[in-house]
Design a protein around this motif. Structure first.
Motif, PDB file in Angstrom:
ATOM      1  N   PHE A 289      12.293  45.579 -40.822  1.00 25.87           N
ATOM      2  CA  PHE A 289      13.320  46.625 -40.838  1.00 25.87           C
ATOM      3  C   PHE A 289      13.465  47.265 -39.457  1.00 25.87           C
ATOM      4  CE2 PHE A 289      14.544  51.097 -41.329  1.00 25.87           C
ATOM      5  CZ  PHE A 289      15.759  50.946 -41.997  1.00 25.87           C
ATOM      6  N   MET A 290      12.348  47.534 -38.795  1.00 24.10           N
ATOM      7  CA  MET A 290      12.384  48.135 -37.465  1.00 24.10           C
ATOM      8  C   MET A 290      13.013  47.183 -36.455  1.00 24.10           C
ATOM      9  SD  MET A 290       9.191  49.734 -35.324  1.00 24.10           S
ATOM     10  CE  MET A 290       9.436  50.488 -33.711  1.00 24.10           C
ATOM     11  N   ALA A 291      12.656  45.891 -36.531  1.00 27.26           N
ATOM     12  CA  ALA A 291      13.232  44.900 -35.626  1.00 27.26           C
ATOM     13  C   ALA A 291      14.728  44.755 -35.854  1.00 27.26           C
ATOM     14  CB  ALA A 291      12.542  43.548 -35.830  1.00 27.26           C
TER      15      ALA A 291
ATOM     16  N   LEU B 136      19.862  33.671 -27.902  1.00 28.81           N
ATOM     17  CA  LEU B 136      19.361  34.907 -27.318  1.00 28.81           C
ATOM     18  C   LEU B 136      19.073  35.937 -28.400  1.00 28.81           C
ATOM     19  CD1 LEU B 136      18.734  36.677 -24.855  1.00 28.81           C
ATOM     20  CD2 LEU B 136      21.145  37.306 -24.799  1.00 28.81           C
ATOM     21  N   LEU B 137      19.969  36.051 -29.377  1.00 31.32           N
ATOM     22  CA  LEU B 137      19.765  36.990 -30.467  1.00 31.32           C
ATOM     23  C   LEU B 137      18.535  36.626 -31.287  1.00 31.32           C
ATOM     24  CD1 LEU B 137      23.416  37.622 -31.713  1.00 31.32           C
ATOM     25  CD2 LEU B 137      21.936  39.221 -30.497  1.00 31.32           C
TER      26      LEU B 137
ATOM     27  N   CYS C 224      15.358  38.906 -31.562  1.00 29.79           N
ATOM     28  CA  CYS C 224      14.909  39.341 -32.893  1.00 29.79           C
ATOM     29  C   CYS C 224      13.425  39.036 -33.079  1.00 29.79           C
ATOM     30  CB  CYS C 224      15.741  38.646 -33.973  1.00 29.79           C
ATOM     31  SG  CYS C 224      15.375  39.209 -35.651  1.00 29.79           S
ATOM     32  N   ALA C 225      13.003  37.840 -32.642  1.00 26.97           N
ATOM     33  CA  ALA C 225      11.589  37.479 -32.764  1.00 26.97           C
ATOM     34  C   ALA C 225      10.713  38.401 -31.919  1.00 26.97           C
ATOM     35  CB  ALA C 225      11.385  36.027 -32.349  1.00 26.97           C
ATOM     36  N   ALA C 226      11.164  38.684 -30.701  1.00 33.52           N
ATOM     37  CA  ALA C 226      10.397  39.567 -29.824  1.00 33.52           C
ATOM     38  C   ALA C 226      10.327  40.977 -30.403  1.00 33.52           C
ATOM     39  CB  ALA C 226      11.034  39.606 -28.432  1.00 33.52           C
TER      40      ALA C 226
ATOM     41  N   CYS D 104      14.138  38.644 -21.714  1.00 33.77           N
ATOM     42  CA  CYS D 104      15.325  38.120 -22.380  1.00 33.77           C
ATOM     43  C   CYS D 104      16.496  39.087 -22.281  1.00 33.77           C
ATOM     44  CB  CYS D 104      15.033  37.807 -23.850  1.00 33.77           C
ATOM     45  SG  CYS D 104      14.784  39.272 -24.875  1.00 33.77           S
ATOM     46  N   ASP D 105      16.241  40.299 -21.816  1.00 32.96           N
ATOM     47  CA  ASP D 105      17.313  41.275 -21.714  1.00 32.96           C
ATOM     48  C   ASP D 105      17.423  41.831 -20.299  1.00 32.96           C
ATOM     49  OD1 ASP D 105      19.419  42.736 -22.691  1.00 32.96           O
ATOM     50  OD2 ASP D 105      18.194  44.440 -23.238  1.00 32.96           O
ATOM     51  N   LEU D 106      16.922  41.071 -19.340  1.00 31.32           N
ATOM     52  CA  LEU D 106      16.815  41.573 -17.984  1.00 31.32           C
ATOM     53  C   LEU D 106      17.939  41.061 -17.115  1.00 31.32           C
ATOM     54  CD1 LEU D 106      15.064  43.155 -15.999  1.00 31.32           C
ATOM     55  CD2 LEU D 106      13.781  41.085 -15.563  1.00 31.32           C
TER      56      LEU D 106
END
Length: 308
Positions: free
Chosen positions: A13-15, A59-60, A64-66, A182-184
């Motif tokens: 839920f938090m992810a 990427l999503l 999501c996994a991270a 992944c978001d850099l």
């Protein structure tokens, strides 16, 4: 007896919540690059959008996994602390709930605070957690405080956890690294010289005075220190006069080297047929000498400079 969510459900839920905020953030940031009035007619963009669809999905999924691994770490640490007998009982129930709430809040803020350090905030995340964006010293200190709090929480959980439960608590640095990578925006770190010898850049800003941007030029505040630095490194003409105190008229006078009475632009919202067809524009002159001329603006109404 109240039924508790398992840790993996809490982590999921938090992810999911973090991913929704992050995706909305990126969409709203990308939305600014499209012309909303002609979005449906921008067919040349369709192949680009289709080409980016595949990498975006991967990427999503990676993000999501991270986020899930990060959330599972946070949930595990919080559950170990919250299940401690010291915090059990009705007497300490409020303290336990407060600890859980603050931990979840700071865990979420830390991720977006770190992301905001590398990527400028967009509307969504700026509204939700602007306090922890390190765009100022206060934001940097708050982000550092959140990181320190989670580090102490992790250390306390490791001291209380058994051997099997310590493993999830040791992978937080790797998770944070994965999320940031992944978001850099790598270009943010790659410092390159924007100009080359011979380049010509005209930067126009409407309604600004040189003596109202910095203390270097007599103002009480440093409102635009970057612009002030640029002015100090260049040549300033402080005794200059506008050919006409209107946006479109002034810019056209600069680009044509003609007064409004000669270039035909004598009002902001003037129609194109009033523009003198004999005008020679700076972009055309530079193009004839081997330059590649481009024009970018965020004001297409009062300063309607066409592709010419």
């Amino acid at each position: 007896m109240q039924k508790k969510w398992p840790n993996y459900q809490k982590a999921f839920f938090m992810a999911y919540l973090l991913l929704v905020i992050e995706t909305t953030d990126n969409c709203m940031r990308s939305w600014t690059y499209f012309d909303k009035t002609k979005l449906l007619s921008q067919k040349p963009l369709l192949p680009l959008i289709l080409a980016l669809a595949g990498p975006t999905v991967y990427l999503l999924l990676f993000l999501c996994a991270a986020y899930y691994l990060y959330s599972f770490h946070v949930v595990s640490a919080i559950s170990i602390i919250a299940d401690n007998p010291v915090l059990s009982g009705e007497k300490n129930d409020k303290l336990r709930k407060t600890l859980v709430f603050i931990s979840y809040l700071l865990a979420s803020w830390l991720i977006f605070g770190l992301n905001g350090f590398f990527i400028k905030p967009s509307q969504t995340t700026h509204i939700i957690m602007s306090a922890l964006y390190p765009e100022s010293m206060l934001g940097a200190w708050l982000t550092a405080a959140a990181a320190l709090y989670l580090a102490i929480l992790t250390l306390a959980a490791m001291l209380l956890a058994g051997k099997k439960r310590k493993t999830p608590l040791l992978i937080l640095p790797a998770i944070l690294t994965a999320i940031l990578l992944c978001d850099l925006n790598i270009a943010h770190f790659t410092k390159r010289q924007f100009t080359r010898p011979g380049n010509i850049i005209l930067l126009g800003s409407d309604s600004i005075q040189y003596n109202r941007i910095s203390s270097d030029f007599g103002y009480v505040k440093d409102i635009a220190p970057a612009i002030a630095k640029t002015l100090k490194q260049g040549v300033m003409f402080t005794n200059a006069w506008s050919p006409f105190a209107r946006t479109y008229c002034s810019y056209m006078a600069i680009l044509t080297a003609r007064y409004p009475i000669h270039n035909g632009v004598r009002a902001n919202l003037i129609q194109d047929h009033h523009v003198n067809p004999t005008n020679q524009y700076l972009g055309n002159i530079l193009g004839a000498h081997g330059y590649c001329a481009s024009h970018y603006t965020d004001e297409p109404r009062f300063s309607i400079i066409r592709p010419r």
